[in-house]
Design a protein around this motif. Structure first.
Motif, PDB file in Angstrom:
ATOM      1  N   ILE A 273       0.935  -1.263  -0.052  1.00  0.00           N
ATOM      2  CA  ILE A 273       0.040  -0.022  -0.007  1.00  0.00           C
ATOM      3  C   ILE A 273       0.856   1.249  -0.140  1.00  0.00           C
ATOM      4  N   GLN A 274       2.027   1.206   0.509  1.00  0.00           N
ATOM      5  CA  GLN A 274       3.021   2.305   0.581  1.00  0.00           C
ATOM      6  C   GLN A 274       3.742   2.533  -0.580  1.00  0.00           C
ATOM      7  N   ILE A 292       1.221   5.363   6.466  1.00  0.00           N
ATOM      8  CA  ILE A 292       0.427   4.269   5.961  1.00  0.00           C
ATOM      9  C   ILE A 292       0.067   3.450   7.456  1.00  0.00           C
ATOM     10  N   ILE A 293       1.135   3.472   8.130  1.00  0.00           N
ATOM     11  CA  ILE A 293       0.855   2.450   9.253  1.00  0.00           C
ATOM     12  C   ILE A 293      -0.197   2.730  10.225  1.00  0.00           C
ATOM     13  N   PRO A 294      -0.485   4.130  10.523  1.00  0.00           N
ATOM     14  CA  PRO A 294      -1.648   4.104  11.436  1.00  0.00           C
ATOM     15  C   PRO A 294      -2.840   4.023  10.773  1.00  0.00           C
ATOM     16  N   LEU A 345       3.239  12.168  10.175  1.00  0.00           N
ATOM     17  CA  LEU A 345       2.908  12.905   9.010  1.00  0.00           C
ATOM     18  C   LEU A 345       1.452  12.207   8.460  1.00  0.00           C
ATOM     19  N   THR A 346       0.798  13.017   7.613  1.00  0.00           N
ATOM     20  CA  THR A 346      -0.240  12.785   6.881  1.00  0.00           C
ATOM     21  C   THR A 346       0.062  13.114   5.326  1.00  0.00           C
ATOM     22  N   LEU A 347      -0.879  12.505   4.419  1.00  0.00           N
ATOM     23  CA  LEU A 347      -0.561  12.680   3.188  1.00  0.00           C
ATOM     24  C   LEU A 347      -0.436  14.261   2.642  1.00  0.00           C
ATOM     25  N   GLY A 348      -1.313  15.181   3.421  1.00  0.00           N
ATOM     26  CA  GLY A 348      -1.477  16.474   3.263  1.00  0.00           C
ATOM     27  C   GLY A 348      -0.016  17.130   3.628  1.00  0.00           C
ATOM     28  N   ALA A 389      -9.845   3.317   0.880  1.00  0.00           N
ATOM     29  CA  ALA A 389     -10.346   3.581   2.250  1.00  0.00           C
ATOM     30  C   ALA A 389      -9.275   3.836   3.124  1.00  0.00           C
ATOM     31  N   ILE A 390      -8.034   3.238   3.037  1.00  0.00           N
ATOM     32  CA  ILE A 390      -6.752   3.476   3.730  1.00  0.00           C
ATOM     33  C   ILE A 390      -6.260   4.771   3.400  1.00  0.00           C
ATOM     34  N   TYR A 391      -6.174   4.966   1.970  1.00  0.00           N
ATOM     35  CA  TYR A 391      -5.525   6.412   1.731  1.00  0.00           C
ATOM     36  C   TYR A 391      -6.211   7.545   2.082  1.00  0.00           C
ATOM     37  N   LYS A 392      -7.599   7.252   2.222  1.00  0.00           N
ATOM     38  CA  LYS A 392      -8.281   8.427   2.750  1.00  0.00           C
ATOM     39  C   LYS A 392      -8.229   8.633   4.181  1.00  0.00           C
ATOM     40  N   LEU A 393      -7.916   7.542   4.984  1.00  0.00           N
ATOM     41  CA  LEU A 393      -7.604   7.616   6.355  1.00  0.00           C
ATOM     42  C   LEU A 393      -6.309   8.524   6.552  1.00  0.00           C
TER      43      LEU A 393
END
Ligand SMILES: [Fe+2]
Length: 395
Positions: A273-274, A292-294, A345-348, A389-393
């Motif tokens: 996924i990463q 990704i982990i959290p 960190l977040t994707l943002g 769904a994981i990416y959105k989280l």
């Protein structure tokens, strides 16, 4: 415990200052060495110069190749293969982090077997050829994270098609890994944060993928997770503490060796996924794992709740006795830990928008389907909808 085979063929040379032994070690495997490493101008210049001078003093010829980028690409690898063969090299020394070590595996095996590096990779419709062998590989890791210094896997990115994947070959196994904590003491702060969490991700994957209860297996993994947590904190106090770096290095080596993996390596989907984050946005691998982990732990807590709960209790102080509730608390505790080390960190935070999520989710499913060991329940299949769904989280 599920049945397994264990083989650890790489000779591990561990200890402060032991990089000075590289001359005598290399002389056992070849006469003309290619050092694959970073371009001049980094903090590692003194180490690169030292390795080169020790090899020359031992009577070996040396060629330095310094064109490998993070997320190693076919173009640079194929150029190195050309030089390796033109210079008649017979040994490669990977002096760098995971990308340089992975690239060196492709260089050693492709230079021996002929053709281009991507010829041997199976990815989407492309079916890889079989290697006929490889030149010997010696690894000197300058970052503790990937564990690539002691295993048979390597990541590669196709420069033309933009595909990135992981492949395995017994020919990738390094003959020797020289793990010198003094070298590791120069790793800067953000890379230290990313790499400690990458080591954690490897241990967590191995812990959660196996539904079997084995105290031997669980206690060794828990010990390494606690060792990473303790020494990560100490490293943040003093990045240059070689003793602390040595402890982290051993966690890196053993977490990605078959000693701990027992043939489960890469069977969970967390790394798959990463990977699209690195492919599409060139995000360093460890930084992607931080993101990704959290979300992964939160979204999939009900896959094997008793395993998630056990890890939460034994490594993160959770006292909840109900497995389903404790499993859900693992992600929260991990986030607290990431925040306490200023790593979260977040994707943002890394400016990754949602516009490619759909394509990235399809890529992740494809990558995971290649590596998944279906006999382990934790290594469940994932759908593109799950990954989305994981990416959105992670936003
Ligand atoms: Fe990793």
């Amino acid at each position: 415990m599920t049945p397994f085979n264990w083989c650890f063929p790489t000779k591990l040379i561990y200890g402060q200052g032991r990089v000075c032994e590289v001359g005598t070690i290399a002389a056992q495997y070849g006469k003309k060495v290619m050092i694959a490493t970073y371009t001049p101008g980094s903090a590692l210049d003194p180490v690169i110069n030292k390795v080169k001078s020790v090899l020359l003093a031992a009577g070996l010829d040396v060629t330095v190749f310094a064109g490998i980028e993070p997320n190693p690409r076919t173009q640079a690898i194929d150029k190195a293969v050309e030089i390796f063969n033109a210079e008649k090299c017979d040994l490669i020394i990977a002096l760098g982090g995971g990308s340089i070590i992975d690239a060196s595996k492709y260089i050693a095996a492709t230079a021996f077997s002929g053709g281009k590096s991507w010829d041997y990779v199976t990815c989407n419709e492309h079916v890889g050829r079989e290697y006929t062998g490889a030149f010997p590989i010696i690894t000197i890791p300058t970052v503790s994270a990937s564990g690539s210094e002691v295993n048979a896997s390597g990541v590669i990115k196709n420069t033309e098609t933009k595909e990135k994947t992981l492949s395995y070959s017994p020919y990738y196994l390094p003959k020797v890994a020289i793990v010198d904590p003094e070298i590791l003491a120069s790793v800067p702060l953000r890379l230290t944060q990313d790499s400690c969490i990458d080591i954690f991700s490897h241990l967590v994957e191995l812990y959660l993928c196996d539904e079997d209860e084995s105290e031997f297996s669980d206690r060794t993994t828990e010990g390494m997770i606690l060792c990473v947590k303790d020494n990560f904190e100490k490293a943040l106090d003093d990045l240059g503490d070689a003793k602390v770096r040595g402890e982290l290095a051993l966690c890196s080596v053993y977490s990605r060796s078959n000693f701990k993996a027992r043939e489960h390596l890469d069977c969970m989907s967390m790394h798959a996924i990463q990977m699209p984050l690195s492919t599409h946005y060139d995000l360093p691998h460890g930084r992607g794992m931080v993101i990704i982990i959290p979300a992964y732990l939160e979204y999939l807590a009900d896959v094997l709740p008793h395993r998630w709960a056990k890890l939460a209790r034994r490594c993160f102080g959770v006292t909840e006795t109900d497995d389903a509730k404790a499993a859900k608390m693992l992600s929260t505790e991990v986030v607290k830990w990431f925040k306490s080390t200023n790593s979260f960190l977040t994707l943002g935070d890394v400016s990754i928008p949602d516009e490619k999520f759909k394509k990235m989710a399809q890529d992740a499913v494809r990558i995971h389907s290649v590596n998944r060991v279906t006999s382990h329940k934790g290594a469940h299949s994932i759908s593109a909808a799950d990954v989305l769904a994981i990416y959105k989280l992670c936003k």
